[in-house]
Design a protein around this motif. Structure first.
Motif, mmCIF file in Angstrom:
data_model
loop_
_atom_site.group_PDB
_atom_site.id
_atom_site.type_symbol
_atom_site.label_atom_id
_atom_site.label_comp_id
_atom_site.label_asym_id
_atom_site.label_seq_id
_atom_site.Cartn_x
_atom_site.Cartn_y
_atom_site.Cartn_z
ATOM 1 N N UNK A 126 7.465 75.911 -37.836
ATOM 2 C CA UNK A 126 8.821 75.582 -37.414
ATOM 3 C C UNK A 126 8.802 74.368 -36.481
ATOM 4 N N UNK A 127 9.985 73.835 -36.194
ATOM 5 C CA UNK A 127 10.108 72.646 -35.335
ATOM 6 C C UNK A 127 9.554 72.921 -33.943
ATOM 7 N N UNK A 128 9.110 71.861 -33.289
ATOM 8 C CA UNK A 128 8.608 71.992 -31.919
ATOM 9 C C UNK A 128 8.885 70.700 -31.162
ATOM 10 N N UNK A 129 8.683 70.758 -29.851
ATOM 11 C CA UNK A 129 8.820 69.577 -29.004
ATOM 12 C C UNK A 129 7.485 68.858 -28.842
ATOM 13 N N UNK A 130 6.422 69.379 -29.448
ATOM 14 C CA UNK A 130 5.106 68.749 -29.326
ATOM 15 C C UNK A 130 5.147 67.348 -29.940
ATOM 16 N N UNK A 131 4.496 66.387 -29.286
ATOM 17 C CA UNK A 131 4.571 65.004 -29.768
ATOM 18 C C UNK A 131 3.631 64.673 -30.923
ATOM 19 N N UNK A 132 2.717 65.558 -31.274
ATOM 20 C CA UNK A 132 1.805 65.292 -32.376
ATOM 21 C C UNK A 132 0.473 64.753 -31.910
ATOM 22 N N UNK A 133 -0.309 64.264 -32.849
ATOM 23 C CA UNK A 133 -1.638 63.743 -32.555
ATOM 24 C C UNK A 133 -1.554 62.344 -31.959
ATOM 25 N N UNK A 134 -2.561 61.988 -31.182
ATOM 26 C CA UNK A 134 -2.657 60.646 -30.611
ATOM 27 C C UNK A 134 -3.245 59.724 -31.675
ATOM 28 N N UNK A 135 -2.641 58.557 -31.808
ATOM 29 C CA UNK A 135 -3.097 57.567 -32.781
ATOM 30 C C UNK A 135 -3.101 56.188 -32.141
ATOM 31 N N UNK A 136 -3.906 55.302 -32.689
ATOM 32 C CA UNK A 136 -3.942 53.923 -32.219
ATOM 33 C C UNK A 136 -2.837 53.142 -32.910
ATOM 34 N N UNK A 137 -1.994 52.496 -32.103
ATOM 35 C CA UNK A 137 -0.973 51.601 -32.628
ATOM 36 C C UNK A 137 -1.635 50.236 -32.758
ATOM 37 N N UNK A 138 -2.013 49.873 -33.956
ATOM 38 C CA UNK A 138 -2.778 48.635 -34.178
ATOM 39 C C UNK A 138 -1.999 47.384 -33.768
ATOM 40 N N UNK A 139 -0.682 47.426 -33.900
ATOM 41 C CA UNK A 139 0.126 46.260 -33.548
ATOM 42 C C UNK A 139 0.058 45.962 -32.050
ATOM 43 N N UNK A 140 0.101 47.003 -31.215
ATOM 44 C CA UNK A 140 0.108 46.785 -29.764
ATOM 45 C C UNK A 140 -1.255 47.032 -29.123
ATOM 46 N N UNK A 141 -2.156 47.699 -29.854
ATOM 47 C CA UNK A 141 -3.464 48.029 -29.293
ATOM 48 C C UNK A 141 -3.416 49.192 -28.320
ATOM 49 N N UNK A 142 -2.285 49.903 -28.261
ATOM 50 C CA UNK A 142 -2.159 51.038 -27.345
ATOM 51 C C UNK A 142 -2.170 52.345 -28.136
ATOM 52 N N UNK A 143 -2.282 53.429 -27.392
ATOM 53 C CA UNK A 143 -2.259 54.746 -28.016
ATOM 54 C C UNK A 143 -0.843 55.296 -28.003
ATOM 55 N N UNK A 144 -0.470 55.968 -29.089
ATOM 56 C CA UNK A 144 0.843 56.598 -29.199
ATOM 57 C C UNK A 144 0.694 57.945 -29.886
ATOM 58 N N UNK A 145 1.614 58.847 -29.525
ATOM 59 C CA UNK A 145 1.703 60.107 -30.252
ATOM 60 C C UNK A 145 2.356 59.832 -31.602
ATOM 61 N N UNK A 146 2.211 60.733 -32.536
ATOM 62 C CA UNK A 146 2.796 60.558 -33.871
ATOM 63 C C UNK A 146 4.298 60.333 -33.820
ATOM 64 N N UNK A 147 4.963 60.909 -32.853
ATOM 65 C CA UNK A 147 6.421 60.757 -32.757
ATOM 66 C C UNK A 147 6.835 59.486 -32.036
ATOM 67 N N UNK A 148 5.851 58.664 -31.619
ATOM 68 C CA UNK A 148 6.163 57.362 -31.058
ATOM 69 C C UNK A 148 6.015 57.202 -29.565
ATOM 70 N N UNK A 149 5.935 58.310 -28.806
ATOM 71 C CA UNK A 149 5.802 58.188 -27.358
ATOM 72 C C UNK A 149 4.443 57.605 -26.993
ATOM 73 N N UNK A 150 4.414 56.801 -25.940
ATOM 74 C CA UNK A 150 3.164 56.202 -25.462
ATOM 75 C C UNK A 150 2.257 57.278 -24.885
ATOM 76 N N UNK A 151 0.974 57.138 -25.123
ATOM 77 C CA UNK A 151 -0.029 58.034 -24.548
ATOM 78 C C UNK A 151 -0.937 57.202 -23.651
#
Length: 182
Positions: A126-151
């Motif tokens: 079911x739906x949750x407020x969890x942001x998802x897995x951390x991924x590398x945003x290659x365009x900015x070189x920063x880490x982001x959660x799957x839902x887009x929030x900065x990590x």
């Protein structure tokens, strides 16, 4: 859900049987851990040898490709009373499979011992407020959660204690961090 005895694998004359497959919870939130606990019966000389015990779970999402995950041998431990830095088993060894869903809906799963299906079921995600897995945003070189929030990875680097009693060292470090409200 618990399933009865349904499969046997023979290794060097010894039979290994699946006694039960238990789903931890039938409804979980998106990005939450789904865990199966599988009990085997029989003699296993080396639980880390897939030639001896090949235990897998296949999870099928509502859409997309199935995930085939190996089971792992799990032995719970607890600190041993009166023996600093020592641990003792706190339950029987079992096998576990863990999966974190990345899609909502009803997922099905099958557990197989040596490629023979020995249990199956479903888990609702079911739906949750969890942001998802951390991924590398290659365009900015920063880490982001799957839902887009900065990590921003901030944390302690607690690696190997300089002590002959590592459990005691970790307990002291965690206690000292807690005193600093970390």
């Amino acid at each position: 859900m618990v399933y009865g005895l349904v499969a046997i694998a023979t290794v060097e004359g010894a039979e290994v049987r699946v006694v039960s497959v238990k789903l931890e919870r039938p409804v979980i939130e998106l990005f939450e851990r789904c865990e199966l606990t599988i009990q085997l019966e029989g003699t296993v000389a080396d639980p880390y040898d897939p030639e001896e015990v090949l235990l897998e779970a296949t999870f099928r999402p509502p859409r997309g490709q199935a995930l085939i995950l190996p089971a792992f041998y799990y032995q719970p431990f607890e600190p041993a009373d009166g023996a600093p830095g020592q641990a003792r088993p706190s339950g029987a060894p079992v096998w576990k499979v863990r999966m974190t869903p990345r899609e909502k809906g009803v997922w099905s799963y099958e557990v197989a011992l040596r490629r023979q299906v020995v249990g199956s079921g479903t888990v609702e995600v079911i739906a949750s407020a969890r942001p998802g897995f951390v991924q590398l945003d290659r365009a900015s070189g920063s880490f982001r959660f799957e839902r887009g929030e900065t990590f921003i990875p901030i944390g302690e680097n607690l690696s190997w204690p300089p002590s002959a009693q590592p459990l005691d060292a970790y307990a002291r470090w965690i206690r000292e961090l807690a005193q600093q409200r970390a």
